[in-house]
Motif scaffolding. Structure first.
Motif, short mmCIF file in Angstrom:
data_model
loop_
_atom_site.label_atom_id
_atom_site.label_comp_id
_atom_site.label_asym_id
_atom_site.label_seq_id
_atom_site.Cartn_x
_atom_site.Cartn_y
_atom_site.Cartn_z
N LEU A 216 0.86 -1.18 0.00
CA LEU A 216 0.00 0.00 0.00
C LEU A 216 0.90 1.23 0.00
CD1 LEU A 216 -2.98 0.95 0.10
CD2 LEU A 216 -2.72 1.13 2.59
N GLN A 217 0.60 2.21 -0.84
CA GLN A 217 1.45 3.38 -0.98
C GLN A 217 1.61 4.10 0.36
OE1 GLN A 217 -1.13 2.57 -2.79
NE2 GLN A 217 -0.91 3.10 -4.94
N LYS A 218 2.80 4.63 0.56
CA LYS A 218 3.09 5.32 1.82
C LYS A 218 2.20 6.54 1.99
CE LYS A 218 7.91 3.86 2.16
NZ LYS A 218 9.34 4.30 2.23
N LYS A 219 1.91 7.24 0.91
CA LYS A 219 1.08 8.43 1.03
C LYS A 219 -0.35 8.07 1.42
CE LYS A 219 0.04 8.67 -3.94
NZ LYS A 219 0.12 9.54 -5.15
N VAL A 220 -0.83 6.90 1.02
CA VAL A 220 -2.16 6.45 1.42
C VAL A 220 -2.17 6.07 2.89
CG1 VAL A 220 -3.99 4.77 0.97
CG2 VAL A 220 -2.66 5.70 -0.92
N ARG A 221 -1.13 5.38 3.34
CA ARG A 221 -1.04 5.02 4.75
C ARG A 221 -0.95 6.25 5.63
NH1 ARG A 221 3.87 1.26 3.23
NH2 ARG A 221 4.63 1.88 5.28
N ARG A 222 -0.17 7.23 5.18
CA ARG A 222 -0.05 8.47 5.95
C ARG A 222 -1.37 9.24 5.97
NH1 ARG A 222 5.07 12.30 4.90
NH2 ARG A 222 6.03 10.46 5.84
N LEU A 223 -2.06 9.27 4.85
CA LEU A 223 -3.34 9.96 4.78
C LEU A 223 -4.38 9.29 5.67
CD1 LEU A 223 -5.14 12.15 3.58
CD2 LEU A 223 -5.55 10.64 1.62
N GLY A 224 -4.34 7.96 5.76
CA GLY A 224 -5.27 7.25 6.63
C GLY A 224 -5.10 7.64 8.09
N LEU A 225 -3.85 7.79 8.55
CA LEU A 225 -3.60 8.20 9.93
C LEU A 225 -4.08 9.63 10.16
CD1 LEU A 225 -2.47 7.52 12.68
CD2 LEU A 225 -0.20 8.20 11.87
N LYS A 226 -3.87 10.50 9.21
CA LYS A 226 -4.36 11.88 9.34
C LYS A 226 -5.88 11.92 9.43
CE LYS A 226 -0.55 14.08 6.77
NZ LYS A 226 -0.21 14.90 5.58
N ILE A 227 -6.55 11.10 8.62
CA ILE A 227 -8.02 11.08 8.64
C ILE A 227 -8.52 10.56 9.98
CG2 ILE A 227 -10.03 9.98 7.60
CD1 ILE A 227 -8.57 10.06 4.93
N ALA A 228 -7.88 9.53 10.52
CA ALA A 228 -8.30 8.99 11.81
C ALA A 228 -8.13 10.02 12.92
CB ALA A 228 -7.51 7.72 12.13
N LEU A 229 -7.02 10.74 12.92
CA LEU A 229 -6.81 11.80 13.92
C LEU A 229 -7.82 12.93 13.74
CD1 LEU A 229 -2.90 11.96 13.90
CD2 LEU A 229 -4.35 10.99 15.68
N SER A 230 -8.10 13.29 12.49
CA SER A 230 -9.06 14.36 12.23
C SER A 230 -10.47 13.95 12.67
CB SER A 230 -9.06 14.72 10.74
OG SER A 230 -7.78 15.15 10.32
N ALA A 231 -10.82 12.68 12.49
CA ALA A 231 -12.14 12.21 12.90
C ALA A 231 -12.31 12.28 14.41
CB ALA A 231 -12.36 10.78 12.40
N ARG A 232 -11.30 11.85 15.16
CA ARG A 232 -11.39 11.94 16.62
C ARG A 232 -11.42 13.39 17.07
NH1 ARG A 232 -13.47 8.08 16.56
NH2 ARG A 232 -12.81 5.97 17.14
N THR A 233 -10.70 14.26 16.40
CA THR A 233 -10.73 15.68 16.75
C THR A 233 -12.10 16.27 16.46
OG1 THR A 233 -8.38 15.84 16.18
CG2 THR A 233 -9.59 17.90 16.40
N ALA A 234 -12.69 15.90 15.34
CA ALA A 234 -14.00 16.43 14.97
C ALA A 234 -15.09 15.95 15.94
CB ALA A 234 -14.35 16.01 13.55
#
Length: 323
Positions: free
Chosen positions: A211-229
């Motif tokens: 799995l591309q590194k940029k996709v893995r990194r984006l997934g972690l950002k989305i998870a953190l943003s969801a908990r923040t939201a």
């Protein structure tokens, strides 16, 4: 009106504005930070943005360009909301640019201001969360791809069945080829016989896929943003506990409303006292920042991170991807 009277009037207005700002800032520092949690990924209201605020490095508080810092209260663990009915700085002393947008949409890559507390709910100032890490648009497809990649990568793949060469038994032909009226067989270890081999069965292998590194990194950002939201991200100064007793952690978790499973993330190595205190609690897990992943965030409804952990995560997200 004379020039002298105009100067005196302007000085009095500036003095009034300065006193109003100082009073509001003191009220904001005295406020507590364990409110009820939000549910869902609805629109998030935040009181500050990187382009519309002026940062005060010493105090950790941002004053809006167009309004004073009101009596700030927290709806959730990580975001600040401001009541609408608050006193304003005289408009003639400020610019006419509109910067206060409480009903903003989620995922605008805007910096957020979060309160910093600890297990005792003591105020430890504020912290700015980078918008490109904690305010990313939510994409369920990216999260799904990352979770599938994680689960496939950690699958052991030790399943195994025996082929015809591995099954124990004789290699003799059971009976002659012709003249018996029965079907032709050359061995009793075939898959059609009881106790025989398994054809095309599973063998030990790796289930991992790339799995591309940029996709893995984006997934972690989305998870953190969801908990923040959702208001379920709490920032602590540190994770120090007075002793290794489990009852202390149980008491701290009870203070958090609507909390079922908590993930504690520290910047470096986990403290031995904290590790022992949470060892017998199935709903509290502790990991270092280097081990933070999407699947662990989704398994816990509340995410608690220290200042150091957030700084390391942001640094990791900003590091260029090596090809």
């Amino acid at each position: 009106m004379s020039i002298r009277s105009l100067i005196v009037a302007s000085r009095s207005r500036y003095a009034l504005a300065a006193s109003t700002i100082s009073q509001a800032t003191s009220r904001a520092h005295q406020h507590a930070c364990v409110p009820p949690l939000l549910s869902g990924l609805g629109p998030l209201v935040r009181a500050f943005s990187s382009s519309a605020a002026v940062a005060d490095v010493n105090s950790g508080v941002r004053v809006m360009e167009g309004q004073i810092l009101p009596n700030v209260y927290s709806k959730g663990y990580s975001t600040l909301l401001a009541p609408a009915n608050e006193a304003l700085i005289p408009p003639e002393l400020l610019s006419s640019k509109t910067v206060w947008t409480p009903d903003r949409e989620l995922g605008q890559y805007e910096d957020l201001v979060a309160r910093v507390t600890n297990f005792h709910n003591e105020d430890n100032g504020f912290m700015v969360l980078d918008g490109d890490v904690f305010d990313v648009p939510i994409r369920k497809d990216i999260v799904h791809r990352v979770v599938r990649w994680q689960l496939a990568k950690r699958q052991q793949g030790t399943h195994s069945t025996k082929t015809i060469s591995e099954v124990s038994g004789t290699g003799r032909k059971p009976y002659k080829q012709k003249g018996t009226g029965r079907a032709r067989h050359g061995t009793l270890r075939g898959c059609q016989f009881r106790g025989g081999a398994t054809m095309h069965g599973p063998k030990p292998r790796s289930h991992a896929f790339k799995l591309q590194k940029k996709v893995r990194r984006l997934g972690l950002k989305i998870a953190l943003s969801a908990r923040t939201a959702e208001g379920k991200l709490c920032i602590f100064e540190d994770l120090e506990v007075p002793s290794h007793k489990t009852k202390n952690i149980v008491q701290y978790i009870k203070q958090m409303d609507d909390t079922k499973k908590v993930l504690l993330v520290d910047g470096g190595d986990i403290d031995k006292k904290l590790k022992l205190a949470t060892k017998n609690l199935h709903y509290v897990n502790v990991i270092p920042s280097i081990g933070l992943n999407v699947y662990s965030i989704l398994q816990h409804d509340t995410l608690v991170m220290t200042r150091e952990a957030i700084n390391r995560i942001v640094e990791r997200m900003h590091t260029p991807i090596s090809r």
